[in-house]
Design an enzyme around this catalytic site. Structure first.
Site: not given
Ligand code: TA6
Length: 319
Positions: A77, A101, A106, A186, A231, A293
């Site tokens: 994080r 996601q 990562r 990111h 966002d 990003e």
């Molecule tokens: O890049 C922005 C994003 O897509 C936000 O929507 C939020 O979900 C962030 O990434 C963090 O994502 P994560 O999966 O690291 O919690």
């Protein structure tokens, strides 16, 4: 492993230190630290090849949650997590639909390939390369995405910049081996006060607003300010984005320069979003960060069998 990029001379990275022109690379079991003669440094976890620290001008330039796992138990994080082969929550009906996601890059351990040094404009560049390919993935993950890929990720440190660059190779053969991917760096930039910064370079761009149901909008302001949860995926952004201190006559804080990447994502969860993120600490940490990003995420990038793609971003710290 990606074959066609000339691997840097193999370094005996088991050595504790390899001093050379005062730049050093030190490695422990889980991370690598680059130290620059100017005092700048960067620390990269092998897990996710995640930059977890970048210092320049005597200060930390990235934001990292104090509750972030750094033991490989989950994505970091903060710092600079890598997004590949999918950005965001995968869409049903796509090849990436079974992936988590932001994909698997990562949350997979990368291999340290080696280090190179160069001098440009009187500034030493120290670069470290990491590799990940289909064979590095566990069977379960491989089964979720069919691409035969090879990645080489390069992190280059100078006295005031940190460059992150990705080479993606399609190691498959035959017409059916083409694959689609997203890629994004990111980056969690550390700022004095997110509500006092301005982000320049986005005016007149089209963006998808993920706080408004992914609806499409047009950026009318020449300087984006962060006053609530933000966002946004800006499409076809200019290569240079400036982050300034709007409370101090637009004093430059960072310049983010992308190369070979199309889009820029701006994210700050603000108070309400930070509350909902379990590993976000301190909870008011949103005040001292902004994610800028660089990536190619608004559309899929298609890579034919045997082809190679390259893109990267230079983060420059002015203070
Ligand atoms: O890049 C922005 C994003 O897509 C936000 O929507 C939020 O979900 C962030 O990434 C963090 O994502 P994560 O999966 O690291 O919690």
């Amino acid at each position: 492993m990606v074959g066609d990029k000339k691997k840097p001379p193999t370094l005996d990275v088991t050595a504790a230190e390899t001093p050379s022109s005062h730049a050093t690379l030190t490695q422990s079991s889980d991370r690598v630290t680059l130290s620059h003669p100017s005092g700048a440094s960067a620390t990269i976890l092998l897990y996710g090849a995640t930059v977890i620290s970048w210092t320049a001008h005597g200060r930390e330039q990235l934001w990292l949650s104090t509750a972030s796992a750094l033991d490989g138990s989950r994505a970091v994080r903060g710092g600079i997590p890598l997004v590949f082969p999918v950005f965001g929550p995968p869409q049903a009906g796509t090849a990436a639909e079974k992936l988590p996601q932001h994909g698997f890059a990562r949350t997979t351990r990368w291999e340290l390939l080696g280090r190179t040094e160069a001098e440009t404009a009187g500034d030493l560049n120290i670069c470290v390369d990491f590799g990940l390919d289909s064979r590095s993935l566990d069977e379960e993950t491989r089964a979720k995405w069919g691409g035969e890929f090879g990645l080489i990720y390069s992190v280059t440190l100078t006295s005031s910049t940190l460059e992150t660059k990705m080479v993606v190779q399609n190691a498959g053969s035959g017409e059916s081996a083409a694959f689609d991917f997203n890629v994004l760096f990111h980056t969690y930039l550390r700022v004095p006060d997110v509500e006092a910064i301005g982000i320049k370079g986005l005016n007149s761009l089209t963006y998808r607003d993920k706080t408004l149901g992914n609806t499409e909008h047009n950026e009318s302001s020449t300087t984006l300010r962060i006053t609530s949860q933000t966002d946004r995926v800006y499409r076809s952004a200019p290569d240079e984005i400036a982050i300034v201190d709007a409370s101090a006559s637009d004093k430059p804080l960072f310049t983010v320069t992308k190369v070979g990447l199309k889009d820029v994502v701006i994210w700050n969860p603000h108070a309400e979003g930070a509350e909902k993120i379990a590993d976000w600490q301190p909870k008011d940490g949103w005040k001292e960060m902004v994610c800028v990003e660089a990536g190619s995420v608004a559309e899929w990038q298609t890579l034919e069998a045997g082809a190679t793609w390259e893109g990267g971003v230079v983060h420059k710290a002015h203070l």
